[in-house]
Design an enzyme around this catalytic site. Structure first.
Site, PDB file in Angstrom:
ATOM      1  N   LYS A 287      77.485  48.612  63.434  1.00 36.61           N
ATOM      2  CA  LYS A 287      78.185  49.745  64.037  1.00 36.61           C
ATOM      3  C   LYS A 287      78.271  49.657  65.555  1.00 36.61           C
ATOM      4  O   LYS A 287      79.190  50.221  66.161  1.00 36.61           O
ATOM      5  CB  LYS A 287      77.510  51.060  63.632  1.00 36.61           C
ATOM      6  CG  LYS A 287      77.370  51.272  62.136  1.00 36.61           C
ATOM      7  CD  LYS A 287      78.698  51.197  61.406  1.00 36.61           C
ATOM      8  CE  LYS A 287      78.523  51.517  59.916  1.00 36.61           C
ATOM      9  NZ  LYS A 287      79.780  51.362  59.167  1.00 36.61           N
TER      10      LYS A 287
ATOM     11  N   TYR B 204      77.311  55.942  46.068  1.00 37.34           N
ATOM     12  CA  TYR B 204      76.885  55.599  47.420  1.00 37.34           C
ATOM     13  C   TYR B 204      75.417  55.988  47.635  1.00 37.34           C
ATOM     14  O   TYR B 204      74.997  57.094  47.296  1.00 37.34           O
ATOM     15  CB  TYR B 204      77.757  56.344  48.436  1.00 37.34           C
ATOM     16  CG  TYR B 204      77.249  56.208  49.852  1.00 37.34           C
ATOM     17  CD1 TYR B 204      77.462  55.045  50.576  1.00 37.34           C
ATOM     18  CD2 TYR B 204      76.506  57.226  50.448  1.00 37.34           C
ATOM     19  CE1 TYR B 204      76.975  54.894  51.858  1.00 37.34           C
ATOM     20  CE2 TYR B 204      76.009  57.094  51.734  1.00 37.34           C
ATOM     21  CZ  TYR B 204      76.249  55.930  52.435  1.00 37.34           C
ATOM     22  OH  TYR B 204      75.753  55.790  53.695  1.00 37.34           O
TER      23      TYR B 204
ATOM     24  N   TYR C 218      74.102  48.929  51.731  1.00 35.89           N
ATOM     25  CA  TYR C 218      75.278  48.128  52.095  1.00 35.89           C
ATOM     26  C   TYR C 218      75.052  46.633  51.862  1.00 35.89           C
ATOM     27  O   TYR C 218      75.599  46.044  50.927  1.00 35.89           O
ATOM     28  CB  TYR C 218      75.644  48.363  53.568  1.00 35.89           C
ATOM     29  CG  TYR C 218      76.014  49.783  53.889  1.00 35.89           C
ATOM     30  CD1 TYR C 218      77.240  50.313  53.504  1.00 35.89           C
ATOM     31  CD2 TYR C 218      75.131  50.593  54.606  1.00 35.89           C
ATOM     32  CE1 TYR C 218      77.578  51.619  53.811  1.00 35.89           C
ATOM     33  CE2 TYR C 218      75.468  51.901  54.911  1.00 35.89           C
ATOM     34  CZ  TYR C 218      76.695  52.410  54.522  1.00 35.89           C
ATOM     35  OH  TYR C 218      77.022  53.708  54.824  1.00 35.89           O
TER      36      TYR C 218
END
Length: 368
Positions: free
Chosen positions: A87, A300, A326
């Protein structure tokens, strides 16, 4: 190609249909192509927050254990800021955009264990900006580790206000509260989308593609395929747009970890359509987005047995730590397609490690 995880159809752009990492077949040298691409990105405001370039490493023991293609890893878990992760690449451009707009604080969104929220909070601290995190209780876990450990511990250390929300009304109320407090202080708030996945944020992974191609050229190696986790699609779209900008012939395959491949493909398409004009070229053509279903499990943030196996395999063969949300699920996808022969033994494959290791402490019970 098929997105069915039981399919035996080879993945798109199998060897023979694409070149290895290469630059445009015009009169420019590789260095000129790379310099031109960097010059295009230089027109956008940017704050340099990451430790770059990140390492590019062979995974010899992992490749031997799987008995398939030659696997390498791009270590974007080593970007530096607040324990690293993908990120921060997006945040370099998003924070540049925020500061150019005169923002005194930023706000963003995510789940309770959001890696994006962690790095946003750290970036704000590094730049002297205020920050508010609006975090959803969307993952059905109530155990103590998930609720208070992992990234939650880091939010407390960073000193960043966390607004816990459970529905859309809670979110709207939290946004209003932040906006009202900022207005009283005479401050502008810049809101960053979930995952930093806007066209501006995706420029961070256009830059990553440039960095990767430069490393490949310098090392005289190339890759048939890059594989990565995909959720809000900013990382994926940026990589694909960057490879297209450079004229590279490397396929980019994503493994959905969020709300299904159809949603991720649509998000990637929207970002790619916006990135084309930003990079002074036509958007990446239809049919090039390659995102696979079947690896997210029950939803998720919910671990899978396959991701746990993948995390342990990477740790025990390469000493590299993945996360359950992830990178672990993307690694499970890579392992699955290798074992089913969907990636040829003669390919060289690059696994993009997007970080997230703090999440291991929020899911410690999965490794009992």
């Amino acid at each position: 190609m098929s997105t069915d995880p039981t399919s035996t159809e080879p993945l798109a752009n199998e060897p023979g249909t694409t070149d290895r990492t290469s630059t445009d077949a015009d009169e420019r040298t590789a260095a000129q192509v790379i310099d031109d691409a960097r010059a295009q990105l230089a027109t956008y405001p940017r704050e340099h927050l990451a430790t770059l370039p990140t390492p590019l490493e062979p995974c010899e023991r992992l490749s031997e254990a799987l008995g398939g293609p030659e696997i390498w890893i791009k270590r974007d878990d080593c970007t530096g800021l607040a324990m690293g992760g993908n990120k921060v690449r997006k945040l370099e451009f998003l924070m540049g955009q925020a500061r150019a707009a005169g923002a005194a604080r930023v706000g963003t969104f995510g789940a309770l264990q959001s890696n994006h929220a962690r790095q946003t909070a750290a970036a704000a601290n590094a730049l002297g900006l205020g920050c508010d995190l609006i975090l959803s209780e969307m993952v059905p876990r109530v155990d103590g580790d998930y609720q208070t450990n992992g990234n939650q511990t880091l939010f407390r250390i960073l000193g960043t206000p966390v607004h816990r929300v459970s529905d859309d009304q809670d979110t709207a109320d939290a946004i209003s509260s932040v906006e009202e407090a900022a207005a009283e202080a005479g401050e502008i708030v810049s809101w960053i989308p979930t995952g930093g996945s806007s066209p501006v944020g995706a420029l961070g992974y256009v830059n990553a593609a440039i960095e990767l191609v430069e490393q490949a050229v310098e090392s005289e190696i190339g890759f048939h395929r890059i594989v990565s986790a995909t959720s809000t699609a900013g990382t994926y779209a940026g990589l694909l747009a960057g490879m297209d900008l450079l004229g590279a012939g490397t396929a980019v395959t994503g493994f959905d970890t969020y709300e299904g491949a159809a949603r991720s493909r649509a998000a990637a398409r929207t970002l790619l359509d916006a990135l084309g004009p930003m990079l002074d070229r036509e958007p990446v053509p239809e049919g090039t987005v390659d995102i696979l279903d079947g690896y997210c499990g029950d939803g998720y943030g919910i671990p899978t047995a396959e991701a746990t196996e993948a995390i342990e395999l990477f740790a025990r063969t390469e000493g590299i730590l993945l996360d359950p949300v992830y990178s672990g699920k993307a690694a499970a996808g890579l392992i699955d397609v290798v074992r089913r022969g969907l990636i040829g033994d003669d390919e060289r494959v690059l696994f993009l490690h997007t970080g997230g290791a703090p999440g291991l402490f929020a899911y410690s019970g999965e490794f009992a």
